[in-house]
Scaffold this active site. Structure first.
Site, mmCIF file in Angstrom:
data_model
loop_
_atom_site.group_PDB
_atom_site.id
_atom_site.type_symbol
_atom_site.label_atom_id
_atom_site.label_comp_id
_atom_site.label_asym_id
_atom_site.label_seq_id
_atom_site.Cartn_x
_atom_site.Cartn_y
_atom_site.Cartn_z
ATOM 1 N N GLY A 10 -43.461 -99.854 -38.876
ATOM 2 C CA GLY A 10 -42.153 -99.852 -37.838
ATOM 3 C C GLY A 10 -40.969 -100.867 -38.175
ATOM 4 N N ASN A 12 -38.226 -99.913 -39.660
ATOM 5 C CA ASN A 12 -37.378 -99.281 -39.184
ATOM 6 C C ASN A 12 -36.986 -99.273 -37.731
ATOM 7 O OD1 ASN A 12 -35.680 -98.027 -41.658
ATOM 8 N ND2 ASN A 12 -37.822 -97.695 -42.149
ATOM 9 N N HIS A 101 -35.660 -91.640 -45.586
ATOM 10 C CA HIS A 101 -36.251 -91.239 -46.684
ATOM 11 C C HIS A 101 -35.851 -92.173 -47.719
ATOM 12 C CE1 HIS A 101 -38.957 -89.080 -49.189
ATOM 13 N NE2 HIS A 101 -38.288 -88.881 -50.026
ATOM 14 N N ASP A 133 -35.840 -80.406 -40.605
ATOM 15 C CA ASP A 133 -35.977 -79.081 -40.500
ATOM 16 C C ASP A 133 -37.689 -78.857 -40.623
ATOM 17 O OD1 ASP A 133 -36.706 -79.097 -43.059
ATOM 18 O OD2 ASP A 133 -34.787 -78.082 -43.599
ATOM 19 N N ASP A 137 -39.169 -83.116 -45.827
ATOM 20 C CA ASP A 137 -37.819 -83.852 -46.322
ATOM 21 C C ASP A 137 -36.603 -82.852 -47.029
ATOM 22 O OD1 ASP A 137 -38.962 -86.052 -45.810
ATOM 23 O OD2 ASP A 137 -39.905 -86.491 -47.731
ATOM 24 N N GLU A 163 -32.661 -99.148 -46.033
ATOM 25 C CA GLU A 163 -32.714 -98.374 -44.828
ATOM 26 C C GLU A 163 -32.505 -99.057 -43.513
ATOM 27 O OE1 GLU A 163 -36.988 -96.028 -46.678
ATOM 28 O OE2 GLU A 163 -37.071 -97.679 -45.351
HETATM 29 C C1 GRF Z 1 -39.923 -96.036 -44.873
HETATM 30 O O1 GRF Z 1 -39.924 -96.182 -46.357
HETATM 31 C C2 GRF Z 1 -39.288 -94.693 -44.593
HETATM 32 O O2 GRF Z 1 -38.119 -94.261 -45.336
HETATM 33 C C3 GRF Z 1 -40.362 -93.832 -44.849
HETATM 34 O O3 GRF Z 1 -41.404 -94.430 -44.346
HETATM 35 C C4 GRF Z 1 -41.245 -95.627 -44.476
HETATM 36 C C5 GRF Z 1 -41.477 -96.300 -42.843
HETATM 37 O O4 GRF Z 1 -41.540 -97.661 -42.765
HETATM 38 N N1 GRF Z 1 -39.959 -92.401 -44.129
HETATM 39 P P1 GRF Z 1 -41.789 -98.348 -41.523
HETATM 40 O O5 GRF Z 1 -42.864 -97.971 -40.826
HETATM 41 O O6 GRF Z 1 -40.300 -98.092 -40.904
HETATM 42 O O7 GRF Z 1 -41.800 -99.864 -41.958
#
Ligand code: GRF
Length: 178
Positions: A10, A12, A101, A133, A137, A163
């Protein structure tokens, strides 16, 4: 309103919270993950939709879509969500589901993008935010930022840092444009 789907750490989700974006709710396919703790700590309603509780994935996805729409969600952000979404979900949020991603798509789709980039010996990888979609990815790219592979020891951290900057930026723009 933004709804966020998570499955794991989590970080992000945390970046979206810290950016002050108004997140209506957070859903996970998995209980007990750190992402849910982060949501609760920020006072955001959460719910877990484990696949085992449903007859099939389409049924789970349509209940998940109901739950999000009841909470006013019109933009769905996948932040480390590790399940593919099925048509009953996708058709409820046309052009309003985005994912982050850790590669320059279409290079290195799938769960091991950073390892795959290292194994392939490329000099540059990066981060992509894209529409979702029904493929792995494969949706239309919204924004990409390249990241040099070297120094390799810090690649994972540098990708995550990008990110955490890029996802809130794109989400903010998509909210403003709606
Ligand atoms: C990130 O690297 C994202 O790009 C990928 O999964 C990872 C998730 O990390 N889809 P977090 O759970 O947000 O720490």
């Amino acid at each position: 309103m933004i709804g966020v789907l998570v499955s794991g750490e989590g970080s992000n989700l945390q970046a979206l919270i810290d950016a002050g974006l108004s997140i209506a709710c957070v859903a996970s396919n998995k209980d007990g993950v750190r992402a849910l703790e982060r949501a609760r700590a920020a006072g955001i309603p959460t719910r877990v939709f484990p696949l085992e509780h449903y007859t099939d994935r389409a049924h789970r996805d349509s209940e998940l879509a109901d739950w999000l729409q009841l909470r006013g969600v019109d933009l769905v952000v996948l932040a480390g969500y590790m399940h593919l979404l099925t048509e009953p979900f996708l058709e409820r949020f046309p052009d309003r589901i985005v994912n982050v991603h850790p590669s320059l798509l279409p290079e290195f789709p799938g769960k091991q993008a950073i390892v795959d980039a290292l194994d392939a010996g490329v000099a540059t990888t990066g981060v992509t935010v894209h529409y979702v979609d029904d493929g792995i990815d494969t949706g239309r790219v919204i924004r990409q930022v390249p990241v040099p592979v070297d120094p390799k020891e810090t690649l994972v951290d540098r990708i995550h840092a990008v990110e955490h900057r890029l996802l809130p930026e794109v989400v903010r723009e998509l909210c403003a444009a709606h």
